[in-house]
Scaffold this active site. Structure first.
Site, PDB file in Angstrom:
ATOM      1  N   HIS A 171       0.853  -1.184  -0.113  1.00  0.00           N
ATOM      2  CA  HIS A 171       0.052  -0.035  -0.024  1.00  0.00           C
ATOM      3  C   HIS A 171       0.815   1.321   0.015  1.00  0.00           C
ATOM      4  CE1 HIS A 171      -3.584  -2.225   0.097  1.00  0.00           C
ATOM      5  NE2 HIS A 171      -3.272  -2.729   1.589  1.00  0.00           N
ATOM      6  N   ASP A 207      -2.561 -10.120  -3.430  1.00  0.00           N
ATOM      7  CA  ASP A 207      -3.255  -9.778  -2.149  1.00  0.00           C
ATOM      8  C   ASP A 207      -4.758  -9.319  -2.360  1.00  0.00           C
ATOM      9  OD1 ASP A 207      -2.289  -8.681   0.950  1.00  0.00           O
ATOM     10  OD2 ASP A 207      -4.065  -7.489   0.067  1.00  0.00           O
ATOM     11  N   HIS A 209      -6.313  -7.056  -1.258  1.00  0.00           N
ATOM     12  CA  HIS A 209      -6.638  -5.548  -1.295  1.00  0.00           C
ATOM     13  C   HIS A 209      -5.770  -4.930  -2.422  1.00  0.00           C
ATOM     14  CE1 HIS A 209      -7.004  -6.887   2.783  1.00  0.00           C
ATOM     15  NE2 HIS A 209      -8.119  -5.804   2.651  1.00  0.00           N
ATOM     16  N   ASP A 295      -4.451 -13.146   1.863  1.00  0.00           N
ATOM     17  CA  ASP A 295      -5.867 -12.792   2.620  1.00  0.00           C
ATOM     18  C   ASP A 295      -7.086 -12.895   1.620  1.00  0.00           C
ATOM     19  OD1 ASP A 295      -4.825 -10.889   0.775  1.00  0.00           O
ATOM     20  OD2 ASP A 295      -4.961  -9.048   2.609  1.00  0.00           O
ATOM     21  N   TYR A 334      -4.060 -13.252   7.152  1.00  0.00           N
ATOM     22  CA  TYR A 334      -4.057 -13.011   8.574  1.00  0.00           C
ATOM     23  C   TYR A 334      -4.678 -14.224   9.173  1.00  0.00           C
ATOM     24  CZ  TYR A 334      -2.941  -8.455   6.459  1.00  0.00           C
ATOM     25  OH  TYR A 334      -2.338  -7.675   6.066  1.00  0.00           O
TER      26      TYR A 334
HETATM   27  C1  SP5 Z   1      -1.110  -5.676   3.423  1.00  0.00           C
HETATM   28  C2  SP5 Z   1      -2.672  -5.733   3.738  1.00  0.00           C
HETATM   29  O1  SP5 Z   1      -3.129  -6.728   3.847  1.00  0.00           O
HETATM   30  N1  SP5 Z   1      -3.327  -4.561   4.277  1.00  0.00           N
HETATM   31  C3  SP5 Z   1      -4.642  -4.482   4.221  1.00  0.00           C
HETATM   32  C4  SP5 Z   1      -4.971  -3.573   5.186  1.00  0.00           C
HETATM   33  C5  SP5 Z   1      -6.648  -3.433   5.274  1.00  0.00           C
HETATM   34  N2  SP5 Z   1      -7.117  -2.712   6.797  1.00  0.00           N
HETATM   35  C6  SP5 Z   1      -8.236  -2.355   6.515  1.00  0.00           C
HETATM   36  C7  SP5 Z   1      -8.894  -2.339   7.881  1.00  0.00           C
HETATM   37  C8  SP5 Z   1     -10.388  -1.729   7.534  1.00  0.00           C
HETATM   38  C9  SP5 Z   1     -11.184  -1.611   8.959  1.00  0.00           C
HETATM   39  N3  SP5 Z   1     -11.495  -2.821   9.635  1.00  0.00           N
HETATM   40  C10 SP5 Z   1     -12.064  -2.794  10.686  1.00  0.00           C
HETATM   41  C11 SP5 Z   1     -11.310  -3.586  11.540  1.00  0.00           C
HETATM   42  C12 SP5 Z   1     -11.772  -3.345  13.235  1.00  0.00           C
HETATM   43  N4  SP5 Z   1     -10.795  -3.532  14.174  1.00  0.00           N
HETATM   44 ZN    ZN Z   2      -4.336  -7.438   2.113  1.00  0.00          ZN
END
Ligand code: SP5
Ligand code: ZN
Length: 363
Positions: A171, A207, A209, A295, A334
């Site tokens: 990112h 990934d 995302h 993921d 994760y």
């Molecule tokens: C490297 C990677 O996979 N990064 C992804 C990051 C995405 N995180 C987004 C989180 C969005 C909010 N989720 C709410 C969780 C509440 N604890």
């Molecule tokens: Zn990701």
């Protein structure tokens, strides 16, 4: 399960402990934990993978894709945070942004480096989820060393390598980090391969995302193709504001970025079809960098994609089918129970060469 390709590791990657994440102003637990590295490493060892220690690469490879201000910020902010007393008053034991230098605030004027320690994070970080603690900078340097070492092995003739990078990186743009990422390990590997003589590199991001960082870094560069399959940001998913199909590359590089968003719930068939398109898109490239998040798994807590372990195994075969050498760089994933096995499933499909001899940091 047998993994034959060299897997580059660095103990420093476990030193980063974000200690949680701040979402809608509330600090809660994070899934980007140090144990991710241990889980992947033990699965690799169990699969018989040759583990190779990362060579120290210095900051040069990172500065090839990142603003030196971002690198300097990451190198110094923790010590400044400690010295400022913020840990005791108001009681914040991680670096968290406060004021964001958004395009609307700047209105086209270049921002100054903030004088106040608490204002510096918002100059270089774009979200509140990506905290910095005492071991973060060491881990970030370890991850970069893994990516550069893996790229160098391929530049030296190894058919395929894997870099066990943590924290992840995909990112991160030239001058902004976020999304649990600090420096863009995969983009650094791609730039390294270019500097080592590859004429055309493809960075393919699987990934769950969108790979917004490489898209931004190579936006105007026709020699580095970037492509990403990801859960549709238009359906409400991170990074929310980028990752649409109409983002095709800048002037002089139109058609060198390919975004393939998938609906939440998408499983093996659409995900593998998208991966096939990415590999075809990279047809005339002499080397691939794969930003490998696992993921997209059906059991992952951070994404609504529904790829199975057979799907990840098929992904490894599709990547190998391109025929070019491959540098795989770890991103997200994760689900601690399956994380290591899913990574091995992809790597199993990649071709082995002779095991390289590398001297570097002990594992
Ligand atoms: C490297 C990677 O996979 N990064 C992804 C990051 C995405 N995180 C987004 C989180 C969005 C909010 N989720 C709410 C969780 C509440 N604890
Ligand atoms: Zn990701």
């Amino acid at each position: 399960m047998t993994v034959r390709i060299p897997c580059v590791v660095d103990d420093r990657c476990r030193l980063h402990d974000p200690g949680g994440e701040v979402w809608v102003g509330v600090r809660g637990p994070t899934t980007e934990v140090p144990e991710r590295e241990a889980r992947i490493r033990s699965a690799l060892a169990a699969a018989g993978a040759p583990l190779v220690p990362a060579r120290e690469s210095g900051l040069g490879p990172a500065l090839a894709v990142h603003d030196e201000g971002l690198v300097r910020y990451l190198a110094t902010i923790w010590d400044e945070w400690l010295a400022s007393g913020l840990v005791d008053d108001p009681g914040q034991d991680r670096v968290v942004p406060y004021l964001f230098a958004t395009p609307g605030l700047l209105a086209g004027v270049a921002p100054h480096e903030p004088r106040a320690v608490w204002a510096r994070p918002g100059r270089w970080c774009f979200d509140t989820m990506t905290l910095i603690g005492p071991g973060t900078w060491d881990a970030v340097q370890g991850a970069v060393a893994c990516a550069v070492t893996a790229a160098d092995l391929v530049a030296d003739g190894t058919p395929a390598t894997y870099a066990l990078t943590r924290p992840p990186g995909h990112h991160v743009t030239r001058d902004a980090h976020g999304g649990s990422c600090y420096l863009n390990n995969a983009a650094i590997a791609a730039a390294r391969l270019r500097s080592r003589g590859a004429a055309r590199v493809a960075l393919l991001d699987i990934d769950a995302h969108h790979g917004n960082g490489a898209q931004a870094i190579f936006w105007d560069d026709p020699r580095v193709l970037t492509g990403s399959v990801h859960v549709d940001p238009a359906a409400g998913w991170f990074p929310h504001v980028l990752g649409w199909p109409e983002e095709v590359g800048g002037e002089g590089a139109v058609g060198t970025n390919l975004n393939l968003p998938l609906a939440p719930g998408s499983g093996d068939a659409p995900w593998l079809a998208a991966l096939d398109r990415l590999v075809t898109f990279a047809d005339d490239c002499d080397v691939l960098v794969v930003a490998l998040g696992v993921d997209a798994s059906q059991d992952d807590p951070e994404s609504p994609l529904a790829v199975s372990s057979d799907g990840f195994r098929a992904a490894g075969r599709i990547l190998a089918g391109h025929g070019a050498p491959v540098v795989v760089v770890q991103e997200g994933g994760y689900d601690l129970k399956q994380l290591g096995a899913l990574v091995c499933s992809v790597l199993e499909g990649l071709p082995a060469g002779a095991t390289p001899v590398v001297s570097g940091r002990a594992t």
